[in-house]
Write an enzyme that holds these catalytic residues in place. Sequence first.
Site, PDB file in Angstrom:
ATOM      1  N   LYS A 102       0.804   3.650  20.884  1.00 28.27           N
ATOM      2  CA  LYS A 102      -0.178   3.225  19.666  1.00 28.27           C
ATOM      3  C   LYS A 102       0.265   2.478  18.434  1.00 28.27           C
ATOM      4  O   LYS A 102       1.493   2.196  18.076  1.00 28.27           O
ATOM      5  CB  LYS A 102       0.841   4.675  18.421  1.00 28.27           C
ATOM      6  CG  LYS A 102      -0.923   5.181  17.706  1.00 28.27           C
ATOM      7  CD  LYS A 102       0.155   6.582  17.540  1.00 28.27           C
ATOM      8  CE  LYS A 102      -1.096   7.577  16.370  1.00 28.27           C
ATOM      9  NZ  LYS A 102      -0.798   8.734  15.824  1.00 28.27           N
TER      10      LYS A 102
HETATM   11  C1  E4P Z   1      -3.070  10.058  14.268  1.00 26.78           C
HETATM   12  O1  E4P Z   1      -3.043  10.283  15.260  1.00 26.78           O
HETATM   13  C2  E4P Z   1      -2.138  10.931  13.226  1.00 26.78           C
HETATM   14  O2  E4P Z   1      -0.690  11.000  13.439  1.00 26.78           O
HETATM   15  C3  E4P Z   1      -2.365  11.495  12.093  1.00 26.78           C
HETATM   16  O3  E4P Z   1      -3.543  11.700  11.639  1.00 26.78           O
HETATM   17  C4  E4P Z   1      -1.552  10.635  10.938  1.00 26.78           C
HETATM   18  O4  E4P Z   1      -2.620  11.753   9.508  1.00 26.78           O
HETATM   19  P1  E4P Z   1      -2.334  11.547   8.417  1.00 26.78           P
HETATM   20  O5  E4P Z   1      -1.318  10.568   7.568  1.00 26.78           O
HETATM   21  O6  E4P Z   1      -3.828  11.335   7.412  1.00 26.78           O
HETATM   22  O7  E4P Z   1      -1.155  12.888   8.380  1.00 26.78           O
END
Ligand code: E4P
Length: 231
Positions: A102
């Site tokens: 990621k």
């Molecule tokens: C997705 O891969 C992310 O980890 C997640 O959706 C983060 O979203 P948030 O920071 O709004 O919780």
Amino acid sequence: MTTPGSVLSVEKVPKLGGFVKLFIDSADPKQVRDAVATGVVDGVTTNPKLLARSDRAPADLVPELCALVRGPVSVPVRARASDSIVEEGLALARLHERVVVKVPVHADGLRAIARLRGEGVRTHATLCCSPNQALLAAKCGAYFVSPFVGRSEDLGGSGLELVAQIIEILDNYEFETQVMVASVRNPVHVQESALLGADACTMPWSVLQALAHHPLTDRLDEEQRRAWSQG
Ligand code: E4P
């Protein structure tokens, strides 16, 4: 073509990738195990906040998460500069064959995504807040790109319009990059993403559980149970 006696026709069997994939956003093995047991989870996403809550190092935790699910497991890099992202991404990819690295969609991240693609490493372009960022991530060869719906709405934007525009752009040019809707806060985000034709949606355990609930279903179930006991 329906075989006599069979319930499914060949046409009804979904093609691989032809349905919305549901991911659990969690780095907690117990939660991931419970989510996978529902039978609807296709993979796992983690993020820095979730990993920081765990007392285990990614090198120890990630293989366990991979063993719990059959699909991809997204793991974020900590590095900020392109060279170090590539180095860290290669190390994460070596942890398990289903790890997807990621990487944020800033300029250094995009450079790293292109280089990791060249090394045969799958990447998940994250923190995507504009259609142009998604376009660049797709051009760099990201495997997933994640529009951040909830975060966009926090700033007064339309998270679902962002998703719709990204899907349209990637479809226009037949990019292989899959749109995984992220920062999902409620079941409506999931429903609208599926209506828009998103490839995948990642969500917290609370949202995944909420997908199955409807107050009318509970009332009707109660009514039917009463009917059984009175019968
Ligand atoms: C997705 O891969 C992310 O980890 C997640 O959706 C983060 O979203 P948030 O920071 O709004 O919780």
